[in-house]
Design a protein around this motif. Structure first.
Motif, PDB file in Angstrom:
ATOM      1  N   MET A 163     -30.852-136.634  11.238  1.00 16.90           N
ATOM      2  CA  MET A 163     -31.855-136.553  10.172  1.00 16.90           C
ATOM      3  C   MET A 163     -31.215-136.427   8.791  1.00 16.90           C
ATOM      4  O   MET A 163     -31.921-136.415   7.786  1.00 16.90           O
ATOM      5  CB  MET A 163     -32.796-135.385  10.427  1.00 16.90           C
ATOM      6  CG  MET A 163     -33.649-135.527  11.672  1.00 16.90           C
ATOM      7  SD  MET A 163     -34.812-134.151  11.884  1.00 16.90           S
ATOM      8  CE  MET A 163     -36.059-134.552  10.644  1.00 16.90           C
ATOM      9  N   GLY A 164     -29.900-136.285   8.755  1.00 13.32           N
ATOM     10  CA  GLY A 164     -29.216-136.251   7.470  1.00 13.32           C
ATOM     11  C   GLY A 164     -28.415-135.009   7.184  1.00 13.32           C
ATOM     12  O   GLY A 164     -27.796-134.901   6.123  1.00 13.32           O
ATOM     13  N   LEU A 165     -28.394-134.034   8.102  1.00 13.24           N
ATOM     14  CA  LEU A 165     -27.615-132.822   7.867  1.00 13.24           C
ATOM     15  C   LEU A 165     -26.130-133.172   7.938  1.00 13.24           C
ATOM     16  O   LEU A 165     -25.651-133.651   8.973  1.00 13.24           O
ATOM     17  CB  LEU A 165     -27.956-131.751   8.906  1.00 13.24           C
ATOM     18  CG  LEU A 165     -27.322-130.386   8.668  1.00 13.24           C
ATOM     19  CD1 LEU A 165     -27.884-129.735   7.405  1.00 13.24           C
ATOM     20  CD2 LEU A 165     -27.543-129.470   9.872  1.00 13.24           C
ATOM     21  N   PRO A 166     -25.377-132.948   6.871  1.00 10.33           N
ATOM     22  CA  PRO A 166     -23.970-133.371   6.837  1.00 10.33           C
ATOM     23  C   PRO A 166     -23.046-132.394   7.564  1.00 10.33           C
ATOM     24  O   PRO A 166     -22.533-131.447   6.972  1.00 10.33           O
ATOM     25  CB  PRO A 166     -23.667-133.430   5.334  1.00 10.33           C
ATOM     26  CG  PRO A 166     -24.600-132.452   4.716  1.00 10.33           C
ATOM     27  CD  PRO A 166     -25.835-132.408   5.576  1.00 10.33           C
ATOM     28  N   VAL A 167     -22.857-132.620   8.849  1.00  8.12           N
ATOM     29  CA  VAL A 167     -21.995-131.773   9.672  1.00  8.12           C
ATOM     30  C   VAL A 167     -20.705-132.535   9.973  1.00  8.12           C
ATOM     31  O   VAL A 167     -20.749-133.680  10.436  1.00  8.12           O
ATOM     32  CB  VAL A 167     -22.697-131.381  10.986  1.00  8.12           C
ATOM     33  CG1 VAL A 167     -21.794-130.486  11.839  1.00  8.12           C
ATOM     34  CG2 VAL A 167     -24.018-130.673  10.702  1.00  8.12           C
ATOM     35  N   LYS A 168     -19.577-131.893   9.742  1.00 10.25           N
ATOM     36  CA  LYS A 168     -18.278-132.534   9.993  1.00 10.25           C
ATOM     37  C   LYS A 168     -18.075-132.811  11.475  1.00 10.25           C
ATOM     38  O   LYS A 168     -17.682-133.907  11.872  1.00 10.25           O
ATOM     39  CB  LYS A 168     -17.149-131.632   9.469  1.00 10.25           C
ATOM     40  CG  LYS A 168     -15.734-132.075   9.809  1.00 10.25           C
ATOM     41  CD  LYS A 168     -14.714-131.081   9.280  1.00 10.25           C
ATOM     42  CE  LYS A 168     -13.307-131.382   9.790  1.00 10.25           C
ATOM     43  NZ  LYS A 168     -12.793-132.674   9.278  1.00 10.25           N
ATOM     44  N   HIS A 169     -18.365-131.808  12.314  1.00  7.87           N
ATOM     45  CA  HIS A 169     -18.103-131.967  13.748  1.00  7.87           C
ATOM     46  C   HIS A 169     -18.880-130.914  14.528  1.00  7.87           C
ATOM     47  O   HIS A 169     -19.250-129.859  13.997  1.00  7.87           O
ATOM     48  CB  HIS A 169     -16.603-131.804  14.019  1.00  7.87           C
ATOM     49  CG  HIS A 169     -16.133-132.528  15.246  1.00  7.87           C
ATOM     50  ND1 HIS A 169     -16.088-133.901  15.342  1.00  7.87           N
ATOM     51  CD2 HIS A 169     -15.679-132.055  16.439  1.00  7.87           C
ATOM     52  CE1 HIS A 169     -15.617-134.244  16.531  1.00  7.87           C
ATOM     53  NE2 HIS A 169     -15.370-133.150  17.225  1.00  7.87           N
ATOM     54  N   PHE A 170     -19.142-131.210  15.802  1.00  5.71           N
ATOM     55  CA  PHE A 170     -19.783-130.267  16.716  1.00  5.71           C
ATOM     56  C   PHE A 170     -18.822-129.961  17.860  1.00  5.71           C
ATOM     57  O   PHE A 170     -18.150-130.863  18.380  1.00  5.71           O
ATOM     58  CB  PHE A 170     -21.072-130.854  17.306  1.00  5.71           C
ATOM     59  CG  PHE A 170     -22.225-130.913  16.351  1.00  5.71           C
ATOM     60  CD1 PHE A 170     -23.116-129.863  16.233  1.00  5.71           C
ATOM     61  CD2 PHE A 170     -22.425-132.041  15.560  1.00  5.71           C
ATOM     62  CE1 PHE A 170     -24.183-129.922  15.350  1.00  5.71           C
ATOM     63  CE2 PHE A 170     -23.495-132.115  14.681  1.00  5.71           C
ATOM     64  CZ  PHE A 170     -24.377-131.051  14.573  1.00  5.71           C
ATOM     65  N   LEU A 171     -18.795-128.698  18.258  1.00  3.70           N
ATOM     66  CA  LEU A 171     -18.002-128.270  19.399  1.00  3.70           C
ATOM     67  C   LEU A 171     -18.942-127.787  20.496  1.00  3.70           C
ATOM     68  O   LEU A 171     -19.738-126.878  20.273  1.00  3.70           O
ATOM     69  CB  LEU A 171     -17.053-127.132  19.007  1.00  3.70           C
ATOM     70  CG  LEU A 171     -16.208-127.347  17.737  1.00  3.70           C
ATOM     71  CD1 LEU A 171     -15.348-126.114  17.472  1.00  3.70           C
ATOM     72  CD2 LEU A 171     -15.365-128.601  17.844  1.00  3.70           C
ATOM     73  N   ALA A 172     -18.883-128.423  21.646  1.00  3.21           N
ATOM     74  CA  ALA A 172     -19.665-127.989  22.799  1.00  3.21           C
ATOM     75  C   ALA A 172     -18.812-127.023  23.604  1.00  3.21           C
ATOM     76  O   ALA A 172     -17.800-127.420  24.193  1.00  3.21           O
ATOM     77  CB  ALA A 172     -20.067-129.187  23.651  1.00  3.21           C
ATOM     78  N   ALA A 173     -19.197-125.760  23.609  1.00  6.60           N
ATOM     79  CA  ALA A 173     -18.405-124.715  24.264  1.00  6.60           C
ATOM     80  C   ALA A 173     -19.052-124.353  25.593  1.00  6.60           C
ATOM     81  O   ALA A 173     -20.167-123.839  25.623  1.00  6.60           O
ATOM     82  CB  ALA A 173     -18.316-123.487  23.360  1.00  6.60           C
ATOM     83  N   THR A 174     -18.352-124.619  26.692  1.00  7.40           N
ATOM     84  CA  THR A 174     -18.903-124.328  28.016  1.00  7.40           C
ATOM     85  C   THR A 174     -18.026-123.314  28.745  1.00  7.40           C
ATOM     86  O   THR A 174     -16.911-123.015  28.327  1.00  7.40           O
ATOM     87  CB  THR A 174     -19.010-125.599  28.884  1.00  7.40           C
ATOM     88  OG1 THR A 174     -17.701-125.978  29.329  1.00  7.40           O
ATOM     89  CG2 THR A 174     -19.621-126.752  28.108  1.00  7.40           C
ATOM     90  N   ASN A 175     -18.569-122.815  29.855  1.00  5.89           N
ATOM     91  CA  ASN A 175     -17.771-121.962  30.732  1.00  5.89           C
ATOM     92  C   ASN A 175     -17.153-122.832  31.838  1.00  5.89           C
ATOM     93  O   ASN A 175     -16.904-124.021  31.610  1.00  5.89           O
ATOM     94  CB  ASN A 175     -18.630-120.813  31.285  1.00  5.89           C
ATOM     95  CG  ASN A 175     -19.907-121.304  31.972  1.00  5.89           C
ATOM     96  OD1 ASN A 175     -19.957-122.406  32.520  1.00  5.89           O
ATOM     97  ND2 ASN A 175     -20.945-120.478  31.944  1.00  5.89           N
ATOM     98  N   SER A 176     -16.952-122.273  33.018  1.00  2.01           N
ATOM     99  CA  SER A 176     -16.322-123.056  34.091  1.00  2.01           C
ATOM    100  C   SER A 176     -17.199-124.184  34.603  1.00  2.01           C
ATOM    101  O   SER A 176     -16.728-125.039  35.359  1.00  2.01           O
ATOM    102  CB  SER A 176     -15.949-122.115  35.251  1.00  2.01           C
ATOM    103  OG  SER A 176     -14.980-121.174  34.827  1.00  2.01           O
ATOM    104  N   ASN A 177     -18.460-124.199  34.207  1.00  8.49           N
ATOM    105  CA  ASN A 177     -19.340-125.333  34.524  1.00  8.49           C
ATOM    106  C   ASN A 177     -19.040-126.428  33.494  1.00  8.49           C
ATOM    107  O   ASN A 177     -19.710-126.557  32.478  1.00  8.49           O
ATOM    108  CB  ASN A 177     -20.793-124.885  34.486  1.00  8.49           C
ATOM    109  CG  ASN A 177     -21.094-123.861  35.568  1.00  8.49           C
ATOM    110  OD1 ASN A 177     -21.304-124.224  36.719  1.00  8.49           O
ATOM    111  ND2 ASN A 177     -21.069-122.580  35.224  1.00  8.49           N
ATOM    112  N   ASP A 178     -18.001-127.206  33.798  1.00  5.98           N
ATOM    113  CA  ASP A 178     -17.351-128.063  32.801  1.00  5.98           C
ATOM    114  C   ASP A 178     -17.659-129.546  32.962  1.00  5.98           C
ATOM    115  O   ASP A 178     -16.819-130.400  32.659  1.00  5.98           O
ATOM    116  CB  ASP A 178     -15.834-127.851  32.863  1.00  5.98           C
ATOM    117  CG  ASP A 178     -15.244-128.191  34.235  1.00  5.98           C
ATOM    118  OD1 ASP A 178     -16.023-128.439  35.182  1.00  5.98           O
ATOM    119  OD2 ASP A 178     -14.007-128.208  34.356  1.00  5.98           O
ATOM    120  N   THR A 179     -18.859-129.875  33.417  1.00  5.21           N
ATOM    121  CA  THR A 179     -19.222-131.277  33.643  1.00  5.21           C
ATOM    122  C   THR A 179     -19.024-132.121  32.389  1.00  5.21           C
ATOM    123  O   THR A 179     -18.457-133.216  32.442  1.00  5.21           O
ATOM    124  CB  THR A 179     -20.688-131.371  34.118  1.00  5.21           C
ATOM    125  OG1 THR A 179     -20.829-130.670  35.347  1.00  5.21           O
ATOM    126  CG2 THR A 179     -21.100-132.827  34.315  1.00  5.21           C
TER     127      THR A 179
END
Length: 437
Positions: A266-282
């Protein structure tokens, strides 16, 4: 607002239909036909707006005509009557606290907004059956939904959660509401609970007998309000002259980070996203190998993220036109063990005096891992998705003693708990629903 199924772009439904029939018959998920771009002027001046003002602008653009602006404004004011502050730990690291709502978890944004949207749209429905809301929870969703719908006329909520795999505080939040809220402990995993909910939507007999809808993040009315706090976080940072931001998001069913990616579209200027998971690492394994291989969920300290086959991943792939190379340009995924999680909790307390729940600690670890390999002039903001008091069994005595437990949690101990117990077989769940209309 028109929406299509991720399995069939030629299917088009209204916002109302997507809200009340949250899962398409082809087993895809609903996505907006068009994700509108907010005006560059609005984005540039986000620092001038409150959370509620931002939410109204975002919701108006996404939802469109079904709810007039004045009614939408009133709905938002009632639903989002709490803040989501950004708290700085150091010059380049901050935490977005999303646990200041009534259930002390980020799910309050989605659950409270959705419950009021459903109540509003139900006024015009000719179908006068009770609206039966089914929800599978790995921990925090159920508590937020329970409080979001508690006492809402014309609704009945059935919460499925994995027996023995939620914290005592979470279970008490699920089972001590009564009124129009029912809780079922399923002798299995969160994935089993989620499968039962999906099978119920696809069962013709239940579809005829009930007016079913979902309160999980598969419902588009849960996803939309989760975009609000990304814009609100950016607004707070903009007030300090900060524009270059990386968000680290605790990720289980991937609705939270999915909402962030919609905000970006929608236009929000985000440099990067980090998806942080536990041992459920699919998902981390997929981004490393390009092979998507779900597996049975594993029980961890960060139980709300114990999801082996995240439903919302198909939405994220849809946003990037199923092109993993495009996705990797914007999203990096990390997986951390319980040992790592404890280390993250200890580091945050020792280095900053900050007490984080296990999910939040994993997001913090993701920011540290990313910064190590990607130095630069940006601010890493990790999302705090639940109050630490909900997980007393996780903390060593020193940290546990320092947690300030809110009154609403203290009062849970005196409230009677009521739950049903079922296995993972769909027929058993179906017969229970039919017998408890």
């Amino acid at each position: 607002m028109k929406l299509y199924s991720t399995n069939n772009k030629d299917l088009s439904v209204s916002f109302r239909e997507a809200v009340f029939n949250s899962l398409p018959s082809d087993k895809g998920l609903y996505m907006p036909v068009e994700i509108p771009s907010l005006s560059s002027d609005f984005i540039a001046k986000l620092d001038q707006y409150s959370l509620q003002e931002i939410a109204l602008e975002v919701a108006k653009n996404l939802i469109g005509n079904p709810i007039p602006a004045a009614d939408l404004n009133a709905l938002i004011a009632e639903a989002l009557n709490f803040d989501a502050p950004v708290v700085f730990l150091d010059k380049h690291t901050a935490v977005l606290e999303l646990f200041h709502g009534p259930s002390l978890a980020f799910k309050d944004f989605g659950a409270r907004f959705m419950s009021r949207v459903m109540a509003y749209l139900s006024k015009e429905e000719k179908n006068h059956k009770v609206l039966d809301v089914l929800v599978a929870t790995s921990g925090d969703t159920g508590g937020a939904v329970a409080l979001g719908f508690l006492g809402v006329a014309g609704t009945r909520v059935t919460i499925l959660y994995p027996k023995g795999k939620v914290s005592p505080v979470q279970e008490q939040q699920l089972t001590s509401n009564d009124q129009n809220i029912r809780a079922i402990a399923i002798d299995g995993t969160f994935d089993d609970c989620q499968t039962l909910v999906k099978e119920a939507f696809n069962d013709p007999e239940l579809a005829s007998a009930f007016r079913l809808t979902s309160a999980n993040s598969i419902n588009i009315a849960r996803l939309i309000p989760q975009t609000f706090y990304y814009f609100h976080a950016y607004a707070q940072l903009l007030r300090q002259g900060i524009k270059n931001i990386v968000f680290a998001v605790p990720s289980g069913n991937f609705g939270n980070i999915g909402a962030g990616l919609v905000a970006h579209k929608m236009g929000l200027p985000v440099k990067h996203f980090l998806a942080a998971t536990n041992s459920n690492d699919t998902v981390p394994r997929f981004l490393e190998t390009d092979s998507y291989e779900p597996k049975p969920s594993i029980q961890t300290l960060s139980n709300a993220m114990d999801v082996g086959n995240p439903s919302n991943w198909i939405r994220i792939m849809d946003l990037f036109e199923k092109d993993s190379s495009l996705l990797k340009e914007k999203v990096t995924a990390y997986a951390f063990s319980d040992e790592d999680t404890r280390r993250g909790i200890e580091e945050l307390y020792t280095d900053y005096g900050y007490i984080a729940c296990p999910h939040t600690a994993i997001a913090y670890l993701a920011t540290e891992a990313y910064k190590e390999k990607n130095p630069g002039d940006y601010t890493a903001v990790f999302l705090a998705t639940a109050h630490p008091c909900k997980f007393p069994e996780v903390f060593p005595p020193e940290i546990l003693a320092a947690i300030d437990t809110p009154e609403q949690v203290k009062s849970l101990a005196s409230r009677p708990s009521k739950k049903e117990e079922l296995g993972t077989a769909f027929q058993g769940f179906k017969q229970w629903l039919l017998a408890n209309r």
